[in-house]
Write a protein that holds these residues in place. Structure first.
Motif, PDB file in Angstrom:
ATOM      1  N   ALA A 377       0.839  -1.199   0.000  1.00  0.00           N
ATOM      2  CA  ALA A 377       0.000   0.000   0.000  1.00  0.00           C
ATOM      3  C   ALA A 377       0.875   1.250   0.000  1.00  0.00           C
ATOM      4  CB  ALA A 377      -0.917   0.003   1.215  1.00  0.00           C
ATOM      5  N   ASP A 378       0.345   2.344  -0.522  1.00  0.00           N
ATOM      6  CA  ASP A 378       1.043   3.612  -0.423  1.00  0.00           C
ATOM      7  C   ASP A 378       1.215   3.982   1.053  1.00  0.00           C
ATOM      8  OD1 ASP A 378       1.174   3.834  -3.154  1.00  0.00           O
ATOM      9  OD2 ASP A 378      -0.484   5.250  -3.333  1.00  0.00           O
ATOM     10  N   ALA A 379       2.341   4.577   1.366  1.00  0.00           N
ATOM     11  CA  ALA A 379       2.625   4.971   2.754  1.00  0.00           C
ATOM     12  C   ALA A 379       1.936   6.298   3.057  1.00  0.00           C
ATOM     13  CB  ALA A 379       4.124   5.054   2.988  1.00  0.00           C
ATOM     14  N   ASP A 380       0.616   6.271   2.976  1.00  0.00           N
ATOM     15  CA  ASP A 380      -0.251   7.409   3.312  1.00  0.00           C
ATOM     16  C   ASP A 380      -0.735   7.197   4.740  1.00  0.00           C
ATOM     17  OD1 ASP A 380       0.041   8.135   0.671  1.00  0.00           O
ATOM     18  OD2 ASP A 380      -1.996   7.581   0.077  1.00  0.00           O
ATOM     19  N   LEU A 381      -0.350   8.061   5.651  1.00  0.00           N
ATOM     20  CA  LEU A 381      -0.637   7.858   7.064  1.00  0.00           C
ATOM     21  C   LEU A 381      -1.172   9.130   7.695  1.00  0.00           C
ATOM     22  CD1 LEU A 381       2.705   6.049   8.004  1.00  0.00           C
ATOM     23  CD2 LEU A 381       0.527   4.951   7.389  1.00  0.00           C
ATOM     24  N   ALA A 382      -2.078   8.960   8.644  1.00  0.00           N
ATOM     25  CA  ALA A 382      -2.567  10.052   9.486  1.00  0.00           C
ATOM     26  C   ALA A 382      -2.262   9.692  10.929  1.00  0.00           C
ATOM     27  CB  ALA A 382      -4.066  10.257   9.294  1.00  0.00           C
ATOM     28  N   VAL A 383      -1.556  10.570  11.621  1.00  0.00           N
ATOM     29  CA  VAL A 383      -1.225  10.350  13.022  1.00  0.00           C
ATOM     30  C   VAL A 383      -2.189  11.175  13.859  1.00  0.00           C
ATOM     31  CG1 VAL A 383       0.556  10.510  14.792  1.00  0.00           C
ATOM     32  CG2 VAL A 383       1.181   9.917  12.433  1.00  0.00           C
ATOM     33  N   TYR A 384      -2.967  10.471  14.678  1.00  0.00           N
ATOM     34  CA  TYR A 384      -4.050  11.095  15.440  1.00  0.00           C
ATOM     35  C   TYR A 384      -3.757  10.946  16.928  1.00  0.00           C
ATOM     36  CZ  TYR A 384      -8.751  11.677  17.420  1.00  0.00           C
ATOM     37  OH  TYR A 384      -9.828  12.065  18.177  1.00  0.00           O
ATOM     38  N   ASP A 385      -3.732  12.074  17.633  1.00  0.00           N
ATOM     39  CA  ASP A 385      -3.468  12.083  19.071  1.00  0.00           C
ATOM     40  C   ASP A 385      -4.781  12.301  19.810  1.00  0.00           C
ATOM     41  OD1 ASP A 385      -2.732  12.497  21.683  1.00  0.00           O
ATOM     42  OD2 ASP A 385      -1.156  13.954  21.236  1.00  0.00           O
ATOM     43  N   PRO A 386      -5.299  11.286  20.502  1.00  0.00           N
ATOM     44  CA  PRO A 386      -6.593  11.444  21.179  1.00  0.00           C
ATOM     45  C   PRO A 386      -6.519  12.301  22.428  1.00  0.00           C
ATOM     46  CG  PRO A 386      -5.665   9.297  21.678  1.00  0.00           C
ATOM     47  CD  PRO A 386      -4.740   9.930  20.671  1.00  0.00           C
ATOM     48  N   THR A 387      -5.331  12.673  22.844  1.00  0.00           N
ATOM     49  CA  THR A 387      -5.182  13.472  24.068  1.00  0.00           C
ATOM     50  C   THR A 387      -5.035  14.954  23.796  1.00  0.00           C
ATOM     51  OG1 THR A 387      -2.754  13.318  24.154  1.00  0.00           O
ATOM     52  CG2 THR A 387      -4.017  11.494  25.113  1.00  0.00           C
ATOM     53  N   THR A 388      -4.867  15.339  22.541  1.00  0.00           N
ATOM     54  CA  THR A 388      -4.662  16.746  22.186  1.00  0.00           C
ATOM     55  C   THR A 388      -5.994  17.385  21.819  1.00  0.00           C
ATOM     56  OG1 THR A 388      -2.444  16.277  21.357  1.00  0.00           O
ATOM     57  CG2 THR A 388      -3.471  18.327  20.635  1.00  0.00           C
ATOM     58  N   GLU A 389      -6.345  18.462  22.471  1.00  0.00           N
ATOM     59  CA  GLU A 389      -7.617  19.143  22.210  1.00  0.00           C
ATOM     60  C   GLU A 389      -7.489  20.048  20.987  1.00  0.00           C
ATOM     61  OE1 GLU A 389     -10.503  20.753  25.425  1.00  0.00           O
ATOM     62  OE2 GLU A 389      -9.318  22.490  24.796  1.00  0.00           O
ATOM     63  N   LEU A 390      -8.515  20.052  20.173  1.00  0.00           N
ATOM     64  CA  LEU A 390      -8.578  20.946  19.023  1.00  0.00           C
ATOM     65  C   LEU A 390      -9.744  21.906  19.195  1.00  0.00           C
ATOM     66  CD1 LEU A 390      -7.752  21.823  16.131  1.00  0.00           C
ATOM     67  CD2 LEU A 390      -9.390  20.131  15.276  1.00  0.00           C
ATOM     68  N   VAL A 391      -9.458  23.199  19.235  1.00  0.00           N
ATOM     69  CA  VAL A 391     -10.485  24.239  19.238  1.00  0.00           C
ATOM     70  C   VAL A 391     -10.484  24.843  17.836  1.00  0.00           C
ATOM     71  CG1 VAL A 391     -11.294  26.387  20.259  1.00  0.00           C
ATOM     72  CG2 VAL A 391     -10.097  24.697  21.687  1.00  0.00           C
ATOM     73  N   VAL A 392     -11.583  24.691  17.120  1.00  0.00           N
ATOM     74  CA  VAL A 392     -11.640  25.118  15.727  1.00  0.00           C
ATOM     75  C   VAL A 392     -11.799  26.637  15.654  1.00  0.00           C
ATOM     76  CG1 VAL A 392     -12.827  24.894  13.516  1.00  0.00           C
ATOM     77  CG2 VAL A 392     -12.651  22.918  15.051  1.00  0.00           C
ATOM     78  N   ASP A 393     -10.867  27.269  14.982  1.00  0.00           N
ATOM     79  CA  ASP A 393     -10.917  28.706  14.696  1.00  0.00           C
ATOM     80  C   ASP A 393     -10.973  28.852  13.188  1.00  0.00           C
ATOM     81  OD1 ASP A 393     -10.459  31.372  14.177  1.00  0.00           O
ATOM     82  OD2 ASP A 393      -8.748  31.570  15.536  1.00  0.00           O
ATOM     83  N   VAL A 394     -12.100  29.314  12.679  1.00  0.00           N
ATOM     84  CA  VAL A 394     -12.304  29.325  11.231  1.00  0.00           C
ATOM     85  C   VAL A 394     -11.242  30.158  10.520  1.00  0.00           C
ATOM     86  CG1 VAL A 394     -13.857  31.325  11.131  1.00  0.00           C
ATOM     87  CG2 VAL A 394     -14.100  29.477   9.466  1.00  0.00           C
ATOM     88  N   ASP A 395     -10.696  31.161  11.192  1.00  0.00           N
ATOM     89  CA  ASP A 395      -9.686  31.998  10.555  1.00  0.00           C
ATOM     90  C   ASP A 395      -8.343  31.290  10.424  1.00  0.00           C
ATOM     91  OD1 ASP A 395     -11.270  34.315  10.102  1.00  0.00           O
ATOM     92  OD2 ASP A 395     -11.163  34.766  12.237  1.00  0.00           O
ATOM     93  N   ARG A 396      -8.202  30.141  11.092  1.00  0.00           N
ATOM     94  CA  ARG A 396      -6.947  29.393  11.006  1.00  0.00           C
ATOM     95  C   ARG A 396      -7.080  28.123  10.166  1.00  0.00           C
ATOM     96  NH1 ARG A 396      -4.165  28.856  16.780  1.00  0.00           N
ATOM     97  NH2 ARG A 396      -2.435  28.301  15.380  1.00  0.00           N
ATOM     98  N   LEU A 397      -8.282  27.875   9.633  1.00  0.00           N
ATOM     99  CA  LEU A 397      -8.455  26.748   8.712  1.00  0.00           C
ATOM    100  C   LEU A 397      -7.868  27.115   7.352  1.00  0.00           C
ATOM    101  CD1 LEU A 397     -12.093  25.610   9.620  1.00  0.00           C
ATOM    102  CD2 LEU A 397      -9.927  24.612  10.394  1.00  0.00           C
ATOM    103  N   ALA A 398      -7.421  26.120   6.624  1.00  0.00           N
ATOM    104  CA  ALA A 398      -6.673  26.389   5.404  1.00  0.00           C
ATOM    105  C   ALA A 398      -7.540  26.544   4.164  1.00  0.00           C
ATOM    106  CB  ALA A 398      -5.652  25.268   5.177  1.00  0.00           C
ATOM    107  N   HIS A 399      -8.819  26.130   4.216  1.00  0.00           N
ATOM    108  CA  HIS A 399      -9.625  26.295   3.004  1.00  0.00           C
ATOM    109  C   HIS A 399      -9.844  27.782   2.723  1.00  0.00           C
ATOM    110  CE1 HIS A 399     -13.072  26.162   5.937  1.00  0.00           C
ATOM    111  NE2 HIS A 399     -13.559  27.070   5.120  1.00  0.00           N
ATOM    112  N   ARG A 400     -10.234  28.115   1.502  1.00  0.00           N
ATOM    113  CA  ARG A 400     -10.081  29.489   1.016  1.00  0.00           C
ATOM    114  C   ARG A 400     -10.933  30.520   1.753  1.00  0.00           C
ATOM    115  NH1 ARG A 400      -7.636  31.426  -3.319  1.00  0.00           N
ATOM    116  NH2 ARG A 400      -7.467  29.383  -4.310  1.00  0.00           N
ATOM    117  N   ASN A 401     -12.184  30.200   2.031  1.00  0.00           N
ATOM    118  CA  ASN A 401     -13.088  31.190   2.610  1.00  0.00           C
ATOM    119  C   ASN A 401     -13.392  30.856   4.068  1.00  0.00           C
ATOM    120  OD1 ASN A 401     -14.049  33.080   0.297  1.00  0.00           O
ATOM    121  ND2 ASN A 401     -14.074  31.036  -0.602  1.00  0.00           N
TER     122      ASN A 401
END
Length: 443
Positions: A377-401
């Protein structure tokens, strides 16, 4: 940075988390060995899960033609930041839509040197190209998308009942896949749709019956033609009994849903909040619970983002009138994290989430080297840390708008690293010449 060795205490192999060391050669997993902290290479953080990269088969990139809504550079960076290592671009909202080989080549030209991850393409089935889908199939699209009701853009019209049967027969003859926005035009026309900022009124304008009636037509069509049919973005759990009957009959029907249907409920959505508007709509809490049950029962196969952003001018059109606002939720970067958070609250493990968002989406489009950690398989990997909190800030997301229903949400866990074919992606300066354009794999 290219990596030759990846080690982790919790690597998802054969559906189970276990300590493992992955040896990578030429971008693929060459060997899976027992865990060795001294093996050299890259070591995943202690508490993290090493998972197959997410394969998101439902993304509206919109380039060329509406690149101000979203483009390949911004979309693939957002994807990589969210653990998505492969995405498949939808055929509409770009200009021209991907309904001819010429339009597909324009799309590929626009994507050249703009991809941080690997990208494939859907073709479109519209009234004007029925009977002429084979050239697109031969050019490498992964299947064909159609609507049964207006799509929201005039250049991608829906199929009526006669045209749907013709499309099913044509795609079946190619041994292809027809993916369908399953809302029935007649049911939508009969529903009330007065101008209103109330989210409850918007839901009434897109009733459950629109989904169930459209899916009933697809089941009948699959039975008649043998065509493989995929139901896009299922929102109504009332269709699950119909889906179960089709499965019990052995019909070639698969189904996806989306993070926003699993993470939000209609009664919690403020009025005049078009960032939550999508079609079909987010429904009530009981429906949300039933969709989760549909996943665990195996009636829903996959979870995809249906990332469909737009400019503020289009998304906020109507000054709060939800009938005028553009319908689409921007969630490419946070979808996996959001689903993992909600799944944990329901006692569902990360292995199931990965299966729904990586292995089964890859299998849907025939990507046999994606969505899995196994030799070859291709070495495509996602490393997910269940202990790290993510607070979503729309101004810091990478999509355009900077508009998203997830703005302000807090999730337990986050994606911390992503590799694409053995390359550890730089979150600040991803290499947009790295991603490949994928074509349909030969059987």
């Amino acid at each position: 940075m290219d990596v030759a060795v990846v080690s982790g205490r919790q690597v998802l192999v054969d559906g189970e988390l276990r300590p493992a060391t992955l040896l990578v050669e030429d971008g693929r997993i060459a060997e899976i060995r027992p865990y060795d902290a001294d093996a050299g290479g890259w070591q995943a953080p202690e508490a993290s899960y090493v998972l197959p990269g997410v394969v998101d088969t439902h993304v509206h990139v919109n380039e060329p033609g509406r690149t101000e809504w979203e483009g390949f550079v911004t979309a693939t960076r957002a994807a990589a930041l969210g653990g998505v290592t492969t995405l498949v671009d939808m055929p509409l909202n770009s200009l021209p839509p991907t309904t001819t080989v010429e339009a597909l080549e324009l799309k590929r030209a626009a994507a050249t040197d703009e991809l941080a991850i690997d990208v494939g393409f859907w073709g479109g089935a519209v009234p004007d190209n029925l009977g002429r889908l084979a050239p697109l199939w031969e050019a490498g699209v992964l299947g064909f998308k159609c609507f049964l009701a207006p799509s929201g853009v005039d250049e991608f019209p829906p199929l009526d009942a006669v045209q749907l049967k013709a499309a099913l027969a044509e795609v079946a003859a190619l041994d292809g896949l027809l993916i369908v926005h399953a809302e029935d035009a007649g049911e939508l026309e009969r529903a009330p749709h007065p101008p209103s900022p109330a989210y409850a009124d918007f839901v009434l304008s897109r009733p459950d019956a629109a989904e169930t009636e459209a899916i009933r037509q697809l089941v009948d069509g699959a039975r008649e033609t043998g065509c493989r049919v995929h139901v896009l973005h299922l929102a109504s759990a009332r269709a699950l009994d119909l889906i179960k009957s089709a499965r019990d009959e052995g019909l070639p029907l698969t189904v996806e849903t989306c993070p926003h249907y699993l993470c939000f409920a209609a009664e919690q959505i403020p009025d005049a909040s078009p960032q939550f508007k999508c079609c079909p709509p987010i429904r009530d809490e009981g429906n949300r619970t039933a969709l989760w049950q549909g996943l665990t029962d195996g009636l829903i196969d996959a979870i995809v983002s249906d990332h469909s952003p737009a400019t503020a001018e289009v998304k906020l059109a109507g000054g709060g009138d939800l009938q005028q606002a553009w319908g689409g939720v921007a969630g490419l970067q946070v979808g996996f994290t959001a689903v993992a958070h909600e799944a944990r609250d329901r006692g569902i493990g990360i292995a199931d989430v990965s299966r729904w968002m990586s292995r089964q989406t890859a299998d849907l489009v025939g990507f046999t080297r994606k969505g899995r950690i196994e030799v070859g398989a291709d070495a495509d990997l996602a490393v997910y840390d269940p202990t790290t909190e993510l607070v979503v800030d729309v101004d810091r997301l990478a999509h355009r708008n900077p508009i998203s229903a997830y703005d302000g949400r807090t999730f337990r866990g986050s994606v911390t690293h992503t590799t694409s074919r053995g390359r550890l992606l730089d979150p600040d300066r991803p290499d947009h010449t790295w991603g490949r354009m994928l074509r349909r794999e030969a059987p």
